[in-house]
Write an enzyme that holds these catalytic residues in place. Sequence first.
Site, PDB file in Angstrom:
ATOM      1  N   LYS A 207     -47.111 -26.306 -40.744  1.00 42.07           N
ATOM      2  CA  LYS A 207     -47.256 -27.358 -39.732  1.00 42.07           C
ATOM      3  C   LYS A 207     -45.958 -28.147 -39.673  1.00 42.07           C
ATOM      4  O   LYS A 207     -45.505 -28.698 -40.671  1.00 42.07           O
ATOM      5  CB  LYS A 207     -48.420 -28.271 -40.105  1.00 42.07           C
ATOM      6  N   ARG A 217     -51.949 -38.209 -30.759  1.00 38.67           N
ATOM      7  CA  ARG A 217     -52.011 -39.481 -31.491  1.00 38.67           C
ATOM      8  C   ARG A 217     -52.632 -40.572 -30.632  1.00 38.67           C
ATOM      9  O   ARG A 217     -53.220 -41.509 -31.156  1.00 38.67           O
ATOM     10  CB  ARG A 217     -50.630 -39.832 -32.039  1.00 38.67           C
ATOM     11  N   LYS A 260     -48.448 -24.182 -36.515  1.00 38.01           N
ATOM     12  CA  LYS A 260     -48.609 -25.276 -35.561  1.00 38.01           C
ATOM     13  C   LYS A 260     -47.301 -26.030 -35.418  1.00 38.01           C
ATOM     14  O   LYS A 260     -46.713 -26.364 -36.434  1.00 38.01           O
ATOM     15  CB  LYS A 260     -49.709 -26.194 -36.085  1.00 38.01           C
ATOM     16  N   TYR A 325     -56.608 -26.771 -26.131  1.00 35.49           N
ATOM     17  CA  TYR A 325     -57.355 -27.694 -25.267  1.00 35.49           C
ATOM     18  C   TYR A 325     -57.693 -27.028 -23.935  1.00 35.49           C
ATOM     19  O   TYR A 325     -58.497 -27.549 -23.172  1.00 35.49           O
ATOM     20  CB  TYR A 325     -56.544 -28.977 -25.046  1.00 35.49           C
TER      21      TYR A 325
HETATM   22  C1  PBG Z   1     -53.804 -34.764 -38.145  1.00 31.45           C
HETATM   23  C2  PBG Z   1     -53.500 -33.837 -37.033  1.00 31.45           C
HETATM   24  C3  PBG Z   1     -52.539 -33.952 -36.014  1.00 31.45           C
HETATM   25  C4  PBG Z   1     -52.765 -32.888 -35.145  1.00 31.45           C
HETATM   26  C5  PBG Z   1     -53.818 -32.153 -35.661  1.00 31.45           C
HETATM   27  N1  PBG Z   1     -54.247 -32.746 -36.831  1.00 31.45           N
HETATM   28  C6  PBG Z   1     -51.529 -34.977 -35.764  1.00 31.45           C
HETATM   29  C7  PBG Z   1     -50.390 -35.152 -36.665  1.00 31.45           C
HETATM   30  O1  PBG Z   1     -50.166 -34.413 -37.614  1.00 31.45           O
HETATM   31  O2  PBG Z   1     -49.684 -36.127 -36.433  1.00 31.45           O
HETATM   32  C8  PBG Z   1     -52.012 -32.614 -33.879  1.00 31.45           C
HETATM   33  C9  PBG Z   1     -52.764 -31.835 -32.861  1.00 31.45           C
HETATM   34  C10 PBG Z   1     -52.213 -31.858 -31.491  1.00 31.45           C
HETATM   35  O3  PBG Z   1     -51.139 -32.403 -31.193  1.00 31.45           O
HETATM   36  O4  PBG Z   1     -52.880 -31.283 -30.623  1.00 31.45           O
HETATM   37  N2  PBG Z   1     -52.915 -34.817 -39.172  1.00 31.45           N
END
Ligand code: PBG
Length: 353
Positions: A207, A217, A260, A325
């Site tokens: 990630k 967010r 991701k 989404y």
């Molecule tokens: C939580 C999380 C995030 C996303 C998924 N789980 C945000 C982040 O790491 O700041 C992002 C998902 C998206 O942008 O669709 N940690």
Amino acid sequence: MTWVEANGFERDGLPQFRRTRRMRRTPALRGLVRETTLQPDDFIQPLFVTHGSGVRHEIESMPGQYQLSVDALPQEVADLIGAGINAVLLFGIPEEKDRAASGALDPDGVIQSAMRTIKREMPEMLIIGDVCACEYTDHGHCGILDGCEVDNDQTVALLARIAVSQADAGADIVAPSDMMDGRVLAIRNALDAAGHGNLPIMSYAAKYASAFYGPFREAAASMPAFGDRRSHQMDPANAREAITEIAIDLDEGADIVIVKPALAYLDVIRMARDTFDAPLVAYNVSGEYAMIKAAAQLGWIDERKVALETLTAIKRAGAGRIITYHAKEAARWLREGEASTRRPLDVLSEWDA
Ligand code: PBG
């Protein structure tokens, strides 16, 4: 001398070059040689569950995505099942946030209630719980802070308890998204000790610290109050490091791994697919969705074609399933393609129409 003068188009009456266009002439021929196809159950739909009741609040930067209260979930999940989507990824937005993310552990918390409700009403829907503290902390960071830093080991202990709490509430899979070190092992041990030895872990193994999470967010109200997540999420400049991260998570007991974001990281998806045998999921994140929606609203791109082309590319790069989404809409577009061509999910030929 030109190529034709040098080689000629024919020798002994036979063509000297390959006519690859032959296999592109008709939808049926293209369908016959298509390497990558999409189907509705490739998609996992993220859902944002909020406190209160009767809430169906559209997220401004993610048109078509909603913050839903628990009572609004059965209808949404029924729609998804109707569209052919078999899995949801749940995020909770609690009424109150605190330094310790205690809302994430509350047996009657928003995510736990959501899981119990879906399990009761639609047991066939696969429930994946996002395990992270950032939606539950008042400072918006992914764990327990020590000064201005997220403390790894305290956070891992918290995450393990969150995972067990979600498992108790009916999660079918837990998906840690925090990028702390050692969390998959801690979660595996905690699940096993709590009698959830059969519950799989889908880890966000690679990630990245990505600006493509911006709209999420807003959706999850999880913007860090200060600083960013670069001390734990990966540097976008690194690909080989993703292989290390995935190898560690698989060693620690991850059953499925996630890369991701997806679109700007297709090379990472391909490397992961070529290196590991484990099931691989790509997360087509909020910013990727928002870009397509925004450009489509301006009339600058064709949303359906661009979204399906994007999802096809993510799958072609090596992802087995895609968290997106666009899940519900893409499933509908695939169905429409099927109806109009009378051949299963031949979307690509639809694009040419
Ligand atoms: C939580 C999380 C995030 C996303 C998924 N789980 C945000 C982040 O790491 O700041 C992002 C998902 C998206 O942008 O669709 N940690």
